[in-house]
Design a protein around this motif. Structure first.
Motif, PDB file in Angstrom:
ATOM      1  N   ASP A  55       1.381   7.494 -19.814  1.00  0.00           N
ATOM      2  CA  ASP A  55       2.454   8.022 -20.643  1.00  0.00           C
ATOM      3  C   ASP A  55       3.811   7.515 -20.161  1.00  0.00           C
ATOM      4  N   ARG A  56       4.019   7.500 -18.859  1.00  0.00           N
ATOM      5  CA  ARG A  56       5.287   7.018 -18.312  1.00  0.00           C
ATOM      6  C   ARG A  56       5.483   5.525 -18.569  1.00  0.00           C
ATOM      7  N   LEU A  57       4.386   4.803 -18.717  1.00  0.00           N
ATOM      8  CA  LEU A  57       4.460   3.357 -18.931  1.00  0.00           C
ATOM      9  C   LEU A  57       4.453   2.981 -20.414  1.00  0.00           C
ATOM     10  N   GLY A  58       4.517   3.988 -21.277  1.00  0.00           N
ATOM     11  CA  GLY A  58       4.538   3.711 -22.709  1.00  0.00           C
ATOM     12  C   GLY A  58       3.175   3.638 -23.351  1.00  0.00           C
ATOM     13  N   ASN A  59       2.167   4.179 -22.693  1.00  0.00           N
ATOM     14  CA  ASN A  59       0.788   4.212 -23.206  1.00  0.00           C
ATOM     15  C   ASN A  59       0.268   2.840 -23.634  1.00  0.00           C
ATOM     16  N   PRO A  60       0.271   1.885 -22.706  1.00  0.00           N
ATOM     17  CA  PRO A  60      -0.201   0.539 -23.040  1.00  0.00           C
ATOM     18  C   PRO A  60      -1.662   0.499 -23.452  1.00  0.00           C
ATOM     19  N   HIS A  61      -2.467   1.465 -23.012  1.00  0.00           N
ATOM     20  CA  HIS A  61      -3.894   1.470 -23.338  1.00  0.00           C
ATOM     21  C   HIS A  61      -4.138   1.662 -24.825  1.00  0.00           C
ATOM     22  N   ARG A  62      -3.103   2.065 -25.569  1.00  0.00           N
ATOM     23  CA  ARG A  62      -3.242   2.244 -27.013  1.00  0.00           C
ATOM     24  C   ARG A  62      -2.816   1.001 -27.787  1.00  0.00           C
ATOM     25  N   ALA A  63      -2.333  -0.016 -27.069  1.00  0.00           N
ATOM     26  CA  ALA A  63      -1.815  -1.221 -27.722  1.00  0.00           C
ATOM     27  C   ALA A  63      -2.560  -2.477 -27.271  1.00  0.00           C
ATOM     28  N   MET A  64      -3.744  -2.311 -26.715  1.00  0.00           N
ATOM     29  CA  MET A  64      -4.517  -3.442 -26.230  1.00  0.00           C
ATOM     30  C   MET A  64      -5.363  -4.051 -27.341  1.00  0.00           C
ATOM     31  N   VAL A 103      -9.205 -14.034 -24.049  1.00  0.00           N
ATOM     32  CA  VAL A 103      -9.792 -12.813 -23.485  1.00  0.00           C
ATOM     33  C   VAL A 103      -9.075 -12.396 -22.197  1.00  0.00           C
ATOM     34  N   HIS A 104      -8.711 -11.112 -22.128  1.00  0.00           N
ATOM     35  CA  HIS A 104      -8.232 -10.503 -20.895  1.00  0.00           C
ATOM     36  C   HIS A 104      -9.406  -9.781 -20.226  1.00  0.00           C
ATOM     37  N   VAL A 105      -9.447  -9.787 -18.888  1.00  0.00           N
ATOM     38  CA  VAL A 105     -10.571  -9.173 -18.168  1.00  0.00           C
ATOM     39  C   VAL A 105     -10.053  -8.431 -16.936  1.00  0.00           C
ATOM     40  N   THR A 106     -10.577  -7.233 -16.693  1.00  0.00           N
ATOM     41  CA  THR A 106     -10.365  -6.575 -15.406  1.00  0.00           C
ATOM     42  C   THR A 106     -11.706  -6.156 -14.829  1.00  0.00           C
ATOM     43  N   ARG A 129      -8.764  -9.223  -9.828  1.00  0.00           N
ATOM     44  CA  ARG A 129      -8.980  -8.007 -10.614  1.00  0.00           C
ATOM     45  C   ARG A 129      -8.364  -8.078 -12.006  1.00  0.00           C
ATOM     46  N   ILE A 130      -7.430  -8.993 -12.220  1.00  0.00           N
ATOM     47  CA  ILE A 130      -6.735  -9.070 -13.504  1.00  0.00           C
ATOM     48  C   ILE A 130      -6.727 -10.526 -13.975  1.00  0.00           C
ATOM     49  N   ARG A 131      -7.382 -10.771 -15.091  1.00  0.00           N
ATOM     50  CA  ARG A 131      -7.443 -12.116 -15.672  1.00  0.00           C
ATOM     51  C   ARG A 131      -6.795 -12.057 -17.053  1.00  0.00           C
ATOM     52  N   LEU A 132      -5.784 -12.888 -17.249  1.00  0.00           N
ATOM     53  CA  LEU A 132      -5.041 -12.899 -18.511  1.00  0.00           C
ATOM     54  C   LEU A 132      -5.338 -14.187 -19.279  1.00  0.00           C
ATOM     55  N   GLY A 133      -5.942 -14.029 -20.454  1.00  0.00           N
ATOM     56  CA  GLY A 133      -6.206 -15.183 -21.297  1.00  0.00           C
ATOM     57  C   GLY A 133      -6.982 -16.281 -20.608  1.00  0.00           C
ATOM     58  N   GLY A 134      -7.910 -15.915 -19.726  1.00  0.00           N
ATOM     59  CA  GLY A 134      -8.768 -16.899 -19.077  1.00  0.00           C
ATOM     60  C   GLY A 134      -8.338 -17.337 -17.698  1.00  0.00           C
ATOM     61  N   LYS A 135      -7.158 -16.904 -17.237  1.00  0.00           N
ATOM     62  CA  LYS A 135      -6.681 -17.316 -15.922  1.00  0.00           C
ATOM     63  C   LYS A 135      -6.317 -16.102 -15.081  1.00  0.00           C
ATOM     64  N   LEU A 136      -6.550 -16.195 -13.767  1.00  0.00           N
ATOM     65  CA  LEU A 136      -6.144 -15.122 -12.877  1.00  0.00           C
ATOM     66  C   LEU A 136      -4.638 -14.928 -12.955  1.00  0.00           C
ATOM     67  N   ILE A 137      -4.208 -13.678 -12.896  1.00  0.00           N
ATOM     68  CA  ILE A 137      -2.788 -13.375 -12.955  1.00  0.00           C
ATOM     69  C   ILE A 137      -2.061 -14.051 -11.792  1.00  0.00           C
ATOM     70  N   ILE A 188      -5.600  -0.340 -12.508  1.00  0.00           N
ATOM     71  CA  ILE A 188      -5.935  -0.282 -13.930  1.00  0.00           C
ATOM     72  C   ILE A 188      -4.675  -0.142 -14.776  1.00  0.00           C
ATOM     73  N   ALA A 189      -3.728   0.642 -14.316  1.00  0.00           N
ATOM     74  CA  ALA A 189      -2.472   0.772 -15.057  1.00  0.00           C
ATOM     75  C   ALA A 189      -1.773  -0.583 -15.163  1.00  0.00           C
ATOM     76  N   ALA A 190      -1.736  -1.324 -14.061  1.00  0.00           N
ATOM     77  CA  ALA A 190      -1.105  -2.651 -14.080  1.00  0.00           C
ATOM     78  C   ALA A 190      -1.837  -3.586 -15.035  1.00  0.00           C
ATOM     79  N   ALA A 191      -3.172  -3.556 -14.995  1.00  0.00           N
ATOM     80  CA  ALA A 191      -3.956  -4.405 -15.884  1.00  0.00           C
ATOM     81  C   ALA A 191      -3.695  -4.066 -17.343  1.00  0.00           C
ATOM     82  N   PHE A 192      -3.680  -2.786 -17.677  1.00  0.00           N
ATOM     83  CA  PHE A 192      -3.505  -2.383 -19.070  1.00  0.00           C
ATOM     84  C   PHE A 192      -2.098  -2.700 -19.576  1.00  0.00           C
TER      85      PHE A 192
END
Length: 435
Positions: free
Chosen positions: A43-52, A82-85, A96-104, A132-136
């Protein structure tokens, strides 16, 4: 959410390391369970889990990481971004965090961790909740077509279970077995007491209304618990053996469901168990409606999937030289059964390091007569079993390098196993950094 991991990681990047140091200082109230903290943090981060982008959410005791690897490979073969955690990491926290096929990258990772900790450090989140919050947050901001999210532990109270039905394409449950029992088996009013039923209940806590729940075939007790959870949450259930099946036939992989049959090559990942893990991934893709997937992409993904430290053949390198060496991070009876089946009828030199809270015989007993020699090593940074815990045949070595030097050069392969932390050390020493 309990803080189940001490694997905070180290980084050569000063910015990332400063945030990992903050993570290591977090203090989680003893015995805390539930999703209240991760929800408050979201909630403090703007609820990113609802915009994935559409999410494939995978739980299980064994095989969930491999299923995630197959999902990613098949989706990418279709041309999807594809994003992956996944967890844990083997060598670098970035895994732990892969963005669009590459490690962050380090700079983005440091900024994300700082943002999450600044927003919610006073909530006393766990290491995994922050991750998980950072990944989302990253997944919600970076354009993609799909996300693959691996459950960390359990399911019902795992931080990833903050995900809501609107973003979920499908949920999956891989193989079930006993692991982390002290966290998953505490009696609670209204929940199963029998261990395997309890595990099925916890894993199926990821089920969501209207979201397909795809599972491997499970024994009666856990299968019954999973079915009850699916009914409770209103999740359509597609179980192996009734809704779909995957098996080896004449050296090929054959997958069948209500939409037809796929005649496929065997998965690139070694081990007979990967037929089921790949089957779970295929079933998840074929029982969802968020993204297109072709049989050609499924076949290409089977051939390209990569998942380090799961029955991985190490390349020649500084640690192993040129001798045939296998690496597996499995540490529970289910992993032991898989290794025992894979090496049945052959002989292998076993290098074993296991955390002190694991069953020391979980791998030794299933491997049985396949063990030509057994060398026990410490698990760097963790309390591990002493050599005598593995039986009278076990010899001690100070570390992996000394263990490899002491093993006879008799042409037999080597298996390094027992811990993902040990597997990460093996990869680091051999110069094989996961990418």
């Amino acid at each position: 959410m309990l803080d189940f991991g001490l694997d905070f990681g180290r980084s050569d990047d000063p910015g990332v390391q400063s945030q990992l140091d903050r993570l290591a200082r977090l203090s989680v109230p003893q015995g805390r369970l539930g999703l209240d903290t991760i929800r408050a943090l979201m909630d403090r981060l703007g609820n990113p889990h609802r915009a994935m982008p559409p999410v494939f959410h995978v739980a299980g005791t064994n095989g969930k990481g491999s299923a995630c690897a197959f999902l990613r490979a098949m989706l990418e073969a279709q041309g999807h971004r594809v994003h992956v955690t996944t967890s844990p990491h083997l060598v670098r926290y970035n895994e732990r965090i892969r963005l669009g096929g590459k490690l962050i990258g380090d700079a983005e990772l440091a900024a994300l961790l700082a943002e999450v900790l600044d927003a919610g450090e006073d909530l006393h989140p766990s290491f995994f909740e922050v991750t998980i919050a950072a990944a989302f947050v990253a997944f919600a901001r970076a354009p993609a077509d799909a996300c693959v999210v691996e459950v960390g532990l359990g399911g019902r109270f795992d931080a990833t279970n903050v995900l809501e039905p609107d973003v979920l394409a499908a949920c999956g449950i891989a193989a079930l077995g006993l692991d982390h029992e002290r966290f998953l088996l505490a009696p609670e009013d209204g929940t199963p007491r029998e261990p395997m039923a309890r595990i099925g209940f916890e894993k199926a806590g990821i089920a969501k209304a209207g979201v397909p729940l795809i599972t491997l075939h499970h024994d009666a007790l856990p299968a019954g618990a999973v079915a009850a959870q699916a009914e409770r949450f209103g999740a359509p259930l597609f179980a192996e053996g009734t809704a779909w099946e995957a098996r080896e036939e004449d050296g090929r992989m054959v997958y069948r469901d209500g939409a037809g049959t796929l005649d496929l090559p065997r998965p690139a990942l070694p081990g007979a168990h990967q037929i089921e893990n790949a089957g779970l991934a295929i079933a998840m893709l074929r029982h969802q409606r968020s993204l297109a997937i072709s049989s050609e992409a499924i076949e290409a993904g089977l051939a390209s999937a990569n998942w380090p430290a799961r029955l991985q053949r190490l390349a020649p390198g500084p640690l192993v030289g040129t001798r045939q060496t296998w690496l597996d991070g499995g540490h529970n009876p289910s992993a032991g059964a898989m290794l025992g089946a894979h090496f049945a009828g052959s002989r292998v030199h076993l290098v074993l390091g296991m955390l002190a809270n694991k069953n020391p015989l979980a791998l030794v007993e299933p491997l049985g007569d396949s063990i030509a020699s057994l060398t026990a090593v410490p698990v760097p940074g963790h309390e591990a079993h002493p050599p005598q815990a593995f039986g009278p045949r076990a010899k001690a070595a100070n570390d992996l390098a000394h263990a490899m030097e002491a093993i006879p050069d008799d042409g037999l392969p080597v298996l390094i196993a027992g811990s993902l932390y040990l597997a990460g050390e093996a990869l680091r020493l051999n110069g094989e950094l996961p990418d």
